[in-house]
Design a protein around this motif. Structure first.
Motif, PDB file in Angstrom:
ATOM      1  N   GLY A  97      -8.393  -4.871   8.076  1.00  0.00           N
ATOM      2  CA  GLY A  97      -8.346  -6.138   7.367  1.00  0.00           C
ATOM      3  C   GLY A  97      -9.458  -6.253   6.352  1.00  0.00           C
ATOM      4  O   GLY A  97     -10.555  -5.704   6.533  1.00  0.00           O
ATOM      5  N   PHE A  98      -9.162  -6.964   5.274  1.00  0.00           N
ATOM      6  CA  PHE A  98     -10.161  -7.232   4.237  1.00  0.00           C
ATOM      7  C   PHE A  98     -10.186  -8.730   3.992  1.00  0.00           C
ATOM      8  O   PHE A  98      -9.180  -9.320   3.585  1.00  0.00           O
ATOM      9  N   ILE A  99     -11.321  -9.329   4.238  1.00  0.00           N
ATOM     10  CA  ILE A  99     -11.516 -10.741   3.940  1.00  0.00           C
ATOM     11  C   ILE A  99     -12.346 -10.814   2.665  1.00  0.00           C
ATOM     12  O   ILE A  99     -13.518 -10.441   2.642  1.00  0.00           O
ATOM     13  N   GLY A 100     -11.698 -11.258   1.599  1.00  0.00           N
ATOM     14  CA  GLY A 100     -12.325 -11.243   0.277  1.00  0.00           C
ATOM     15  C   GLY A 100     -11.871 -10.030  -0.505  1.00  0.00           C
ATOM     16  O   GLY A 100     -12.106  -8.893  -0.093  1.00  0.00           O
ATOM     17  N   ILE A 101     -11.176 -10.277  -1.617  1.00  0.00           N
ATOM     18  CA  ILE A 101     -10.678  -9.151  -2.431  1.00  0.00           C
ATOM     19  C   ILE A 101     -11.161  -9.307  -3.876  1.00  0.00           C
ATOM     20  O   ILE A 101     -10.394  -9.175  -4.819  1.00  0.00           O
ATOM     21  N   GLY A 102     -12.447  -9.585  -3.996  1.00  0.00           N
ATOM     22  CA  GLY A 102     -13.054  -9.619  -5.319  1.00  0.00           C
ATOM     23  C   GLY A 102     -13.227  -8.209  -5.858  1.00  0.00           C
ATOM     24  O   GLY A 102     -12.496  -7.282  -5.483  1.00  0.00           O
ATOM     25  N   SER A 103     -14.212  -8.019  -6.708  1.00  0.00           N
ATOM     26  CA  SER A 103     -14.400  -6.732  -7.380  1.00  0.00           C
ATOM     27  C   SER A 103     -14.517  -5.577  -6.399  1.00  0.00           C
ATOM     28  O   SER A 103     -13.805  -4.570  -6.500  1.00  0.00           O
ATOM     29  N   THR A 159      -8.598 -17.714  -2.709  1.00  0.00           N
ATOM     30  CA  THR A 159      -7.405 -18.070  -3.483  1.00  0.00           C
ATOM     31  C   THR A 159      -6.257 -17.191  -3.007  1.00  0.00           C
ATOM     32  O   THR A 159      -6.236 -15.992  -3.267  1.00  0.00           O
ATOM     33  N   PHE A 160      -5.299 -17.794  -2.289  1.00  0.00           N
ATOM     34  CA  PHE A 160      -4.211 -17.010  -1.705  1.00  0.00           C
ATOM     35  C   PHE A 160      -3.393 -16.287  -2.764  1.00  0.00           C
ATOM     36  O   PHE A 160      -2.938 -15.157  -2.545  1.00  0.00           O
ATOM     37  N   ALA A 161      -3.202 -16.907  -3.924  1.00  0.00           N
ATOM     38  CA  ALA A 161      -2.382 -16.291  -4.968  1.00  0.00           C
ATOM     39  C   ALA A 161      -2.939 -14.927  -5.380  1.00  0.00           C
ATOM     40  O   ALA A 161      -2.180 -14.013  -5.712  1.00  0.00           O
ATOM     41  N   LYS A 162      -4.248 -14.789  -5.343  1.00  0.00           N
ATOM     42  CA  LYS A 162      -4.860 -13.504  -5.697  1.00  0.00           C
ATOM     43  C   LYS A 162      -4.538 -12.453  -4.643  1.00  0.00           C
ATOM     44  O   LYS A 162      -4.258 -11.296  -4.971  1.00  0.00           O
ATOM     45  N   ALA A 163      -4.564 -12.859  -3.382  1.00  0.00           N
ATOM     46  CA  ALA A 163      -4.199 -11.934  -2.308  1.00  0.00           C
ATOM     47  C   ALA A 163      -2.736 -11.533  -2.424  1.00  0.00           C
ATOM     48  O   ALA A 163      -2.384 -10.359  -2.263  1.00  0.00           O
ATOM     49  N   GLN A 164      -1.877 -12.492  -2.712  1.00  0.00           N
ATOM     50  CA  GLN A 164      -0.456 -12.191  -2.836  1.00  0.00           C
ATOM     51  C   GLN A 164      -0.183 -11.268  -4.012  1.00  0.00           C
ATOM     52  O   GLN A 164       0.665 -10.377  -3.935  1.00  0.00           O
ATOM     53  N   ALA A 165      -0.924 -11.451  -5.103  1.00  0.00           N
ATOM     54  CA  ALA A 165      -0.734 -10.592  -6.273  1.00  0.00           C
ATOM     55  C   ALA A 165      -1.078  -9.144  -5.948  1.00  0.00           C
ATOM     56  O   ALA A 165      -0.385  -8.212  -6.386  1.00  0.00           O
ATOM     57  N   LEU A 166      -2.146  -8.941  -5.163  1.00  0.00           N
ATOM     58  CA  LEU A 166      -2.508  -7.572  -4.778  1.00  0.00           C
ATOM     59  C   LEU A 166      -1.465  -6.990  -3.832  1.00  0.00           C
ATOM     60  O   LEU A 166      -1.096  -5.810  -3.944  1.00  0.00           O
ATOM     61  N   ALA A 167      -0.953  -7.823  -2.926  1.00  0.00           N
ATOM     62  CA  ALA A 167       0.095  -7.365  -2.013  1.00  0.00           C
ATOM     63  C   ALA A 167       1.369  -7.002  -2.766  1.00  0.00           C
ATOM     64  O   ALA A 167       2.079  -6.052  -2.395  1.00  0.00           O
ATOM     65  N   ASP A 168       1.651  -7.726  -3.839  1.00  0.00           N
ATOM     66  CA  ASP A 168       2.831  -7.416  -4.657  1.00  0.00           C
ATOM     67  C   ASP A 168       2.681  -6.069  -5.356  1.00  0.00           C
ATOM     68  O   ASP A 168       3.664  -5.355  -5.573  1.00  0.00           O
ATOM     69  N   ARG A 169       1.443  -5.730  -5.728  1.00  0.00           N
ATOM     70  CA  ARG A 169       1.185  -4.452  -6.403  1.00  0.00           C
ATOM     71  C   ARG A 169       1.312  -3.286  -5.441  1.00  0.00           C
ATOM     72  O   ARG A 169       1.649  -2.171  -5.846  1.00  0.00           O
TER      73      ARG A 169
END
Length: 279
Positions: free
Chosen positions: A4-10, A36-46
């Motif tokens: 698990g990763f909590i925080g997906i900044g730089s 920001t959940f949308a940022k996590a979802q965007a990475l999951a989409d990639r």
């Protein structure tokens, strides 16, 4: 293995992408959360297979290893989120230097480590600095080192050296890139050489110099001695550099340490309600 990763900044996103690209982890091994959940979802989409979760607890509860990739002032909140559901068999890894092992061991009943990555891990190079608490066993250490060996050279260090090794390994690329930029910009300004050509030449020089130190087993002093013929052009320029940069790196280290100690005091106050001297 579930990670698990909590925080997906730089740095959090860099680790995820590097682990996937190197084959260390597959997307289906990974769950993530972010303020920001949308940022996590965007990475999951990639990366189809990654699980984007709404809460930090959802990430932690199903993970064998949990990376805390958040800013120092956010740690207390994250720890409070996951504290009720963490068990002693899980490994919690902080990648944030001012958060001490003792801070986390005092709050979480599990295996604790601190690993400081570097932007160079993006190209499966450089070091990852491994700092272990008393709570983590040898199998846990080996598991983390095997994971990071895919993208770096894991180096075990004492926590008292956290700041200076972070300067060299994690901040160092920015410092060296600054000097490279200055060198290239000056070349363009003084001679009119196209910037792209100057950057290509200088970048390959930097790569080659690194290989001389690592693969060629030459020290920085030996490289200078080999290049700088007495009375020659390089020797004359080195005299200028020695004169103009005298003490600047000492000031640089004092600056990073001052900021580290400032952050450490804030973190300790948040965890313990009191101030401590920096490690």
């Amino acid at each position: 293995m579930n990670v698990g990763f909590i925080g997906i900044g730089s740095m959090g996103s860099l680790l995820i992408e590097s682990f996937i690209a190197s084959g260390a982890l597959s997307p289906s091994d990974i769950s993530i959360s972010n303020r920001t959940f949308a940022k996590a979802q965007a990475l999951a989409d990639r990366y189809p297979g990654i699980r984007a979760q709404y809460t930090n607890a959802e990430v932690a509860i199903n993970s064998d290893i949990v990376f805390l990739c958040v800013k120092p002032h956010e740690f207390v909140h994250v720890v409070n989120d996951i504290k009720p559901i963490i068990d002693r068999n899980q490994i919690i890894v902080s990648i944030t230097s001012p958060v001490l092992i003792s801070h986390l061991e005092g709050e979480l009943n599990c295996k604790i480590a601190k690993i400081i990555p570097s932007i160079t891990n993006q190209v499966w190079s450089g070091a990852s600095l491994c700092i272990y608490g008393d709570s983590i066993d040898e199998p846990g250490k080996k598991q983390l080192e095997a994971l990071f060996a895919h993208i770096s050279e894991p180096l075990i260090i004492e926590e008292s050296y956290t700041r200076i090794v972070s300067d060299l390994s994690s901040c160092g690329p920015a410092f060296i890139a600054f000097f490279l930029q200055q060198f290239v910009d000056a070349a363009v300004q003084e001679t009119g050489i196209p910037h792209a050509i100057a950057l290509q030449v200088a970048s390959n020089m930097l790569l080659g110099t690194g290989l001389l130190v690592t693969e060629g087993h030459m020290t920085p002093v030996e490289i200078q001695e080999r290049v700088a013929v007495p009375g020659g052009i390089t020797a004359q320029a080195l005299k200028l550099l020695i004169r103009e940069t005298d003490g600047v790196f000492n000031q640089l280290i004092r600056t990073t340490h001052a900021k580290y100690n400032e952050d450490l005091i804030k973190v300790n106050t948040a965890f313990c309600g009191e101030e401590v001297n920096g490690q």
